[in-house]
Design an enzyme around this catalytic site. Sequence first.
Site, PDB file in Angstrom:
ATOM      1  N   TYR A 143      -5.043  11.644  18.286  1.00  0.00           N
ATOM      2  CA  TYR A 143      -4.112  10.509  18.348  1.00  0.00           C
ATOM      3  C   TYR A 143      -3.173  10.581  19.558  1.00  0.00           C
ATOM      4  CZ  TYR A 143      -5.470   8.654  13.761  1.00  0.00           C
ATOM      5  OH  TYR A 143      -6.152   8.078  12.713  1.00  0.00           O
ATOM      6  N   ASN A 174      -3.566   4.203   5.331  1.00  0.00           N
ATOM      7  CA  ASN A 174      -4.295   2.930   5.264  1.00  0.00           C
ATOM      8  C   ASN A 174      -5.822   3.080   5.160  1.00  0.00           C
ATOM      9  OD1 ASN A 174      -4.640   3.754   7.857  1.00  0.00           O
ATOM     10  ND2 ASN A 174      -3.832   1.908   8.827  1.00  0.00           N
ATOM     11  N   LYS A 191      -9.605   8.316   5.501  1.00  0.00           N
ATOM     12  CA  LYS A 191      -8.397   9.135   5.656  1.00  0.00           C
ATOM     13  C   LYS A 191      -8.098   9.941   4.384  1.00  0.00           C
ATOM     14  CE  LYS A 191      -6.497   6.158   9.261  1.00  0.00           C
ATOM     15  NZ  LYS A 191      -5.271   5.508   9.822  1.00  0.00           N
ATOM     16  N   HIS A 216      -9.870   4.685   9.502  1.00  0.00           N
ATOM     17  CA  HIS A 216      -9.683   4.458  10.937  1.00  0.00           C
ATOM     18  C   HIS A 216     -10.874   3.672  11.459  1.00  0.00           C
ATOM     19  CE1 HIS A 216      -9.105   5.331  15.227  1.00  0.00           C
ATOM     20  NE2 HIS A 216     -10.407   5.572  15.255  1.00  0.00           N
ATOM     21  N   GLU A 258     -14.204   8.879  20.735  1.00  0.00           N
ATOM     22  CA  GLU A 258     -13.878   9.366  19.388  1.00  0.00           C
ATOM     23  C   GLU A 258     -15.101   9.982  18.700  1.00  0.00           C
ATOM     24  OE1 GLU A 258     -10.272   6.113  18.816  1.00  0.00           O
ATOM     25  OE2 GLU A 258     -12.062   5.945  17.555  1.00  0.00           O
TER      26      GLU A 258
HETATM   27  P1  ATP Z   1      -6.597   3.111  13.306  1.00  0.00           P
HETATM   28  O1  ATP Z   1      -6.429   3.515  14.756  1.00  0.00           O
HETATM   29  O2  ATP Z   1      -6.286   4.221  12.312  1.00  0.00           O
HETATM   30  O3  ATP Z   1      -7.902   2.428  13.037  1.00  0.00           O
HETATM   31  P2  ATP Z   1      -5.128   0.726  13.818  1.00  0.00           P
HETATM   32  O4  ATP Z   1      -5.916   0.675  15.087  1.00  0.00           O
HETATM   33  O5  ATP Z   1      -5.208  -0.434  12.893  1.00  0.00           O
HETATM   34  O6  ATP Z   1      -5.504   2.008  12.981  1.00  0.00           O
HETATM   35  P3  ATP Z   1      -2.967   1.830  15.368  1.00  0.00           P
HETATM   36  O7  ATP Z   1      -1.934   0.976  15.985  1.00  0.00           O
HETATM   37  O8  ATP Z   1      -4.043   2.409  16.228  1.00  0.00           O
HETATM   38  O9  ATP Z   1      -3.614   1.011  14.139  1.00  0.00           O
HETATM   39  O10 ATP Z   1      -2.219   2.999  14.605  1.00  0.00           O
HETATM   40  C1  ATP Z   1      -2.912   4.201  14.267  1.00  0.00           C
HETATM   41  C2  ATP Z   1      -2.505   4.618  12.890  1.00  0.00           C
HETATM   42  O11 ATP Z   1      -1.142   4.992  12.887  1.00  0.00           O
HETATM   43  C3  ATP Z   1      -2.597   3.537  11.803  1.00  0.00           C
HETATM   44  O12 ATP Z   1      -3.866   3.421  11.235  1.00  0.00           O
HETATM   45  C4  ATP Z   1      -1.596   4.026  10.788  1.00  0.00           C
HETATM   46  O13 ATP Z   1      -2.173   5.041   9.968  1.00  0.00           O
HETATM   47  C5  ATP Z   1      -0.540   4.661  11.649  1.00  0.00           C
HETATM   48  N1  ATP Z   1       0.559   3.709  11.881  1.00  0.00           N
HETATM   49  C6  ATP Z   1       0.549   2.628  12.702  1.00  0.00           C
HETATM   50  N2  ATP Z   1       1.713   1.982  12.650  1.00  0.00           N
HETATM   51  C7  ATP Z   1       2.495   2.676  11.787  1.00  0.00           C
HETATM   52  C8  ATP Z   1       3.825   2.527  11.310  1.00  0.00           C
HETATM   53  N3  ATP Z   1       4.603   1.517  11.718  1.00  0.00           N
HETATM   54  N4  ATP Z   1       4.272   3.430  10.409  1.00  0.00           N
HETATM   55  C9  ATP Z   1       3.505   4.461  10.000  1.00  0.00           C
HETATM   56  N5  ATP Z   1       2.247   4.658  10.415  1.00  0.00           N
HETATM   57  C10 ATP Z   1       1.746   3.783  11.290  1.00  0.00           C
HETATM   58 MG    MG Z   2      -6.100   2.306  16.415  1.00  0.00          MG
END
Ligand code: ATP
Ligand code: MG
Length: 138
Positions: A50, A113, A10, A116, A127
């Site tokens: 997304y 974070n 990211k 992805h 994806e």
């Molecule tokens: P990713 O899809 O990026 O691998 P993930 O599967 O662990 O992450 P998801 O629930 O799919 O988490 O959320 C997608 C992304 O949205 C997260 O990686 C994070 O960057 C963002 N995100 C998720 N929850 C929050 C939150 N509470 N506040 C801000 N950003 C969030």
């Molecule tokens: Mg995810």
Amino acid sequence: MSDITFTMVKPTAVANGHAGAILAKITEGGFRISAMKMLRLSIAEAEAFYAVHKDRPFFGELTQFMSSGPIVAAVLEKENAVEDYRKLIGATNPAEAAEGTIRKQFATSIGENAVHGSDSNDNAEIEAGFFFGFKDMF
Ligand code: ATP
Ligand code: MG
């Protein structure tokens, strides 16, 4: 062929110079990089990628962030790739990510974070196809 997963390093992690170290952890973790490129998403592309999160309160923040600078997108191949990669990256919130995981080491917050990782085999295919054509995957 083994399973695939899809990852993005990211924007903050790229900007902080961590892309190389993250890719090293990925290959040391037994994943083969079968496609990779550096690019910057437009807002519209981040919204499309997304779309499953469009009703979540953080959607605007997430799509702004993901289009804020260049990312590194890659397709990773390994047996059990999706699950094993989720283990290697750790919990969404770096405060909860296990020791030794990519997010523990490189993430700065739940939003920013570091990486992805796909959450299912079907989504990994979708994806990967969002970023790479058949001829881009080796
Ligand atoms: P990713 O899809 O990026 O691998 P993930 O599967 O662990 O992450 P998801 O629930 O799919 O988490 O959320 C997608 C992304 O949205 C997260 O990686 C994070 O960057 C963002 N995100 C998720 N929850 C929050 C939150 N509470 N506040 C801000 N950003 C969030
Ligand atoms: Mg995810």
